[in-house]
Each structure stands twice: as C-alpha cells, then as structure tokens.
Design a protein around this motif. Structure first.
Motif: not given
Length: 314
Positions: A199-221
């Motif tokens: 339902d929801h995705v967290f994406i981290i890179s280099k130890g930091k949170l770079v995205a937090s949203d629904s899959t659909e909203n992330l793609v739209n953003l």
C-alpha cells in the motif's frame, strides 16, 4: 504501530543509517526499498532487536525496543532472508519449539501452531522433516514461525528470493492474506513485487529516507512533464516540423521507426499540460496519419532509479 525517530547507526566512520525518521501505521503493507548498502537491512535488524543503534529511538506499539526489548519483540514476527529453520526437526516440532521460545501461553500453544500451519497451508507436511521439504515449503514454514502468536507487525526480508514463478505467486497471495490481520513491512529487490502487494513505499538511499508515499502517488509525483510516443505515416522532416510548431511541445526527439514509410518521435510537453489533442489536430489539419500515440507511463523502477541515483526527496 512503529515510530522511528532520528535513528543513527555507525560502524566506525561509516554511517549505515543517517538520522532516519518514519512512521508505520497499523493495518497496511509497507514496501521497504533501497539499493545494496543503503541501510535497509540494518534498519530492519534494529527494529527487530537484533542490532543496537548509535542514537535515536524506535518504538513498537508504544514499547521502546532498547529500553523495553522483551515487550517490543512480542509485537514483531520476523522472517529473515534465510529462514531460521532446524532441518532435523519436523515442521510441527519446529513450530512447537518456536512457540516455546516466544513464551506463548502453554494452554494456547497447540491452537497457535495449528492456526499458523493452516494460514500458511503447511498442515499436510506437518510431520515431515524440514530438510525434505522444497524451498517453497521451507519458506512457508518460515512464515509460520513469523506469524506464530499473532504479532501485530510482521517483517519480511526478501521473502521470495530463490523461488520459482509459481511459488512467488503463492507467497505474494499469502502476504496479501496476512495483510488483512497484520501490519507488514516487506523488503524486496523485486520492484514488481512491491507494486503488486504494498500500500505504501519507503525508499532509502545512503541511510536517508528519500521517499515515503503510496506507489501510485510516487509514480505520479515523479512523472513530471508529459511524454508522448508517436508513430506517423509520412515524411519524417515534415512530421518533425509540425510537432515543433505546437507551442506546448518543449522537446521533439526522433526515434527509430520499426515500420517502413513511417516516422517515430518522443514528444515532451510543458509541465501540467496534455498535448495529445493538439497533436491530433495538427496532423489531421495537415493530412498526415497518426498510426500510434501513447503517453509514456513511469514505473516504480523508474522512480526508484531516479530517487536513489540523485538522492532526491519526495
């Protein structure tokens, strides 16, 4: 359900988790994504109590994992990438052993074990030695130990790695079913898997949170300006000129056409502008035929690469 505040984990001079904060709400399936070395496994190991932290706070159902580890761990079921199985035990013996480790109430253990086997569909192999089971069944036994005792949170680390396509579908269906009663955090390198069940995705890179949203909203953003793929019947230069004359078309890129006597283009529009109707009228008014016109849709893979390569924040 889970609150992580300003979490830091250092190994010497290397910062594996860098001031990470996120919140996991009950009753949802969360995808946890990041490239190798991003810090996601370290974070999951801290949440489950396998690792300490350099600084920061992790609360599970209100319990601090560092100050109240026993109470916090009772709320979590964990399936590591390599399930912690004892090959010389039968399935039922192993689950009874896990129930003992989890200190489940003795009068309820038999029911807990039976219900975990029913949920994961391993009742028919309960008396078989684990070493004689297929990888798919072993994974199910791993799921059964994770959900034993009905923990509020289930954490799954690469749950379908090494499985065949049929087993992957079965495990995905199981995750969806478990998501009706549990909060689930799913770590996977297979982005289509995250899209299919989370339902929801967290994406981290280099130890930091770079995205937090629904899959659909992330793609739209991340989609940004509209991109249109076109196949036109007729002369390439004339088609290209007509496209350039459309005011909202900011970029016209010629592509290789797969059909004779046709031209292919990728057209980028101004942001927040739909130019499909303008393209149609432009070619209709000039007597040229559009054989194909479709918007380019970004996938979760595109979003993941863009965010982790550029370190953007959404």
């Amino acid at each position: 359900m889970i609150e992580i505040n300003n979490l830091v984990k250092k190994y010497g001079d290397h910062v594996a988790v860098d001031n990470l904060s996120l919140t996991v709400e009950p009753g949802r399936i969360y995808g946890f994504l990041g490239p190798n070395g991003a810090g996601k496994s370290t974070t999951m190991n801290i949440i489950t109590g396998y690792l300490g932290a350099t600084s920061g706070e992790v609360k599970i159902n209100g319990y601090d994992i560092f100050a109240q580890p026993e109470e916090a761990k009772k709320c979590v079921g964990y399936l590591p990438e390599l399930p912690p199985l004892y090959m010389d035990m039968t399935v039922k013996e192993y689950l009874n052993f896990v129930a003992d480790l989890k200190k489940l109430e003795r009068s309820l253990r038999a029911n807990y074990v039976k219900e975990a086997m029913q949920t994961t569909k391993i009742l028919d192999v309960q008396n078989r030695m684990i070493r004689n089971l297929s990888k798919g069944y072993r994974q199910r036994v791993g799921f059964a130990q994770a959900i034993l005792g009905y923990p509020e949170v289930i954490i799954l680390d690469e749950p379908t790695v090494g499985l065949d396509p049929k087993q992957i579908i079965e495990i995905r269906d199981l995750i969806k079913e478990l998501g009706k009663k549990h909060t689930i955090i799913l770590s996977s390198h297979i982005l289509s898997e995250i899209s299919a069940v989370c339902d929801h995705v967290f994406i981290i890179s280099k130890g930091k949170l770079v995205a937090s949203d629904s899959t659909e909203n992330l793609v739209n953003l991340m989609s940004g300006a509209q991109e249109i793929e076109l196949t036109i019947k007729g002369e390439t230069e004339k088609a290209k000129q007509l496209l350039k004359e459309i005011p909202q078309a900011v970029k016209v890129e010629e592509k290789t056409s797969q059909e004779p006597q046709t031209s292919a283009f990728l057209v980028t529009a101004e942001k927040n502008c739909d130019i499909r109707e303008d393209i149609f009228h432009q070619f209709a008014n000039n007597g040229m035929l559009i054989l194909q016109m479709q918007a380019v849709v970004k996938s979760l893979e595109d979003v993941f690469l863009e965010l982790t390569q550029e370190g953007g924040q959404k």
